[in-house]
Motif scaffolding. Structure first.
Motif, short mmCIF file in Angstrom:
data_model
loop_
_atom_site.label_atom_id
_atom_site.label_comp_id
_atom_site.label_asym_id
_atom_site.label_seq_id
_atom_site.Cartn_x
_atom_site.Cartn_y
_atom_site.Cartn_z
N GLY A 247 0.62 -1.24 -0.06
CA GLY A 247 0.24 0.36 0.43
C GLY A 247 1.01 1.10 -0.08
O GLY A 247 0.31 2.62 0.03
N THR A 248 2.57 1.42 -0.12
CA THR A 248 3.05 2.75 0.66
C THR A 248 3.17 2.29 -1.15
O THR A 248 3.38 1.69 -2.21
CB THR A 248 4.20 2.12 0.29
OG1 THR A 248 4.59 1.89 1.92
CG2 THR A 248 4.97 3.44 0.49
N GLN A 249 3.28 4.66 -1.45
CA GLN A 249 2.73 4.79 -2.39
C GLN A 249 4.70 5.17 -3.00
O GLN A 249 5.29 6.10 -2.59
CB GLN A 249 2.60 5.98 -2.97
CG GLN A 249 0.76 6.08 -2.51
CD GLN A 249 0.67 7.28 -2.76
OE1 GLN A 249 0.57 8.40 -3.03
NE2 GLN A 249 -0.78 7.64 -2.66
N LEU A 250 5.07 4.22 -4.10
CA LEU A 250 6.40 3.67 -3.80
C LEU A 250 7.12 4.87 -4.91
O LEU A 250 7.90 5.68 -4.13
CB LEU A 250 6.53 2.34 -5.03
CG LEU A 250 5.80 0.58 -4.06
CD1 LEU A 250 6.74 -0.23 -4.86
CD2 LEU A 250 7.01 0.82 -2.79
N SER A 251 6.20 5.63 -5.91
CA SER A 251 7.39 6.15 -6.79
C SER A 251 7.14 7.47 -5.90
O SER A 251 7.99 8.45 -6.21
CB SER A 251 5.78 7.19 -7.60
OG SER A 251 4.63 7.80 -7.35
N HIS A 255 11.31 8.99 -3.31
CA HIS A 255 12.08 9.74 -3.55
C HIS A 255 11.65 10.21 -2.34
O HIS A 255 12.93 11.16 -2.87
CB HIS A 255 11.25 9.79 -5.16
CG HIS A 255 11.53 9.15 -6.22
ND1 HIS A 255 10.36 8.53 -6.53
CD2 HIS A 255 12.63 9.48 -6.90
CE1 HIS A 255 11.58 7.92 -7.43
NE2 HIS A 255 12.78 8.57 -7.63
N GLU A 256 10.93 10.74 -1.78
CA GLU A 256 10.77 12.04 -0.33
C GLU A 256 11.19 10.62 0.18
O GLU A 256 12.52 11.49 1.41
CB GLU A 256 9.18 11.74 0.05
CG GLU A 256 8.60 12.92 -0.82
CD GLU A 256 7.22 12.81 -0.06
OE1 GLU A 256 6.98 12.11 1.05
OE2 GLU A 256 6.61 13.14 -0.77
N LEU A 257 11.78 9.37 0.94
CA LEU A 257 12.96 9.08 2.33
C LEU A 257 14.19 9.73 1.32
O LEU A 257 14.82 9.89 2.51
CB LEU A 257 11.81 7.52 1.99
CG LEU A 257 13.42 6.76 3.07
CD1 LEU A 257 13.06 7.25 3.81
CD2 LEU A 257 12.58 5.40 2.87
N GLN A 258 14.53 9.45 0.29
CA GLN A 258 15.64 9.52 -0.42
C GLN A 258 16.21 11.29 -0.03
O GLN A 258 16.97 11.01 0.25
CB GLN A 258 15.69 10.17 -1.74
CG GLN A 258 15.73 8.13 -2.46
CD GLN A 258 16.20 8.09 -3.75
OE1 GLN A 258 14.91 8.84 -4.67
NE2 GLN A 258 16.85 7.63 -4.03
N GLN A 259 15.70 11.65 0.06
CA GLN A 259 15.30 12.93 0.54
C GLN A 259 15.82 13.41 1.77
O GLN A 259 16.46 14.91 2.14
CB GLN A 259 14.19 14.37 -0.17
CG GLN A 259 14.82 15.47 -0.42
CD GLN A 259 16.35 16.05 -1.08
OE1 GLN A 259 16.65 15.63 -1.73
NE2 GLN A 259 16.70 16.54 -1.36
#
Length: 285
Positions: A247-251, A255-259
């Protein structure tokens, strides 16, 4: 007023001189600036024009390496504002930014509201391998650094780190004028406070713990399976293998996690994170 100054800064042409720490960027900055008709240099927290320090404060006066990195990256808003205000008053059209990587010069440009560099000049383009190796040995063995301004400027602002003056004689190109004296460029050799105290190194284990903490803060349901840390002198590169809940929105979220990881580690350590690669191993229930 803000929009006016922003428009002005966007008209400045930014050039960058890039090379690993200690390879001789500051030593050759003036030569590069002269070649491209550049009057202003940003180097280690300083705004320099011709033979004068116009604004800022040198990273080389800091007592720790991490503090020096933060100064070089203009981490403090007051530092950024001082440089920006001075630049606006100077009405420059070209500026040379020195950094250890393209990411670093882009970060400095962004923090000073400048556009990204239109030209990246690598230290290998302006110095031989022998010259670079000699500069590296001087840095690593003797802990000596260069500030590309005359000694009188450094003695006035940073007498505690001044070491000695270096004079470089260069014959002007073109027809030889008998009796004409060669041009003289003076630079200052300094011993930063942090080089007198040795180096502070962040271990792979410490960085891994910071990554774990960042991921846990961002989303406790994301599980880390493996962390690889690489240091290539231009910055740290991280590879993080994770399991994410269904259910996690990967896209978006990844990317937010990376930042989030990059911004937090850079903020608290002052080191540069060149890239964060995230590998999703499993989608968990």
């Amino acid at each position: 007023m803000f929009l006016k100054s922003l428009f002005y800064f966007q008209r400045i042409k930014v050039y960058a001189l890039v090379g690993e720490s200690g390879t001789g960027k500051s030593f050759r900055a003036k030569l590069v600036a002269q070649k491209y008709g550049i009057d202003y240099i940003i180097d280690d927290g300083l705004l320099i024009r011709d033979n004068r320090i116009l604004a800022g404060h040198s990273a080389k006066k800091e007592k720790t390496f991490m503090a020096a990195v933060k100064v070089a990256l203009f981490d403090q808003k007051s530092h950024r504002d001082e440089i920006a205000k001075k630049l606006q008053g100077e009405k420059t059209r070209k500026i040379l930014v020195l950094g250890t990587s393209e990411k670093m010069v882009n970060k400095i440009a962004a923090r000073l509201q400048l556009p990204n560099p239109i030209k990246i000049i690598k230290i290998e383009d302006v110095a031989s391998r022998e010259e670079i190796d000699k500069a590296i040995r001087t840095r690593r063995i003797e802990g000596k650094h260069v500030i590309p301004v005359p000694s009188i400027e450094v003695k006035r602002s940073y007498p505690n780190i001044f070491y000695k003056a270096i004079r470089i004689f260069r014959q002007k190109k073109g027809p030889v004028n008998i009796g004409a004296a060669p041009s003289v460029h003076e630079k200052s050799l300094v011993r930063p406070e942090y080089s007198k105290r040795g180096k502070v190194i962040i271990s792979e284990g410490a960085l891994s713990q910071m990554v774990i903490h960042c991921v846990d803060e961002y989303n406790r349901e994301i599980k880390i399976k493996k962390i690889i840390v690489r240091d290539d002198e231009m910055g740290y590169r991280l590879v993080i293998t994770i399991d994410v809940p269904y259910g996690t929105q990967l896209s978006g979220n990844i990317h937010e996690l990376q930042q989030y990881v990059i911004e937090n580690i850079e903020r608290y350590t002052g080191i540069l994170i060149e890239e964060v690669n995230i590998i999703i191993d499993k989608i968990t229930q």
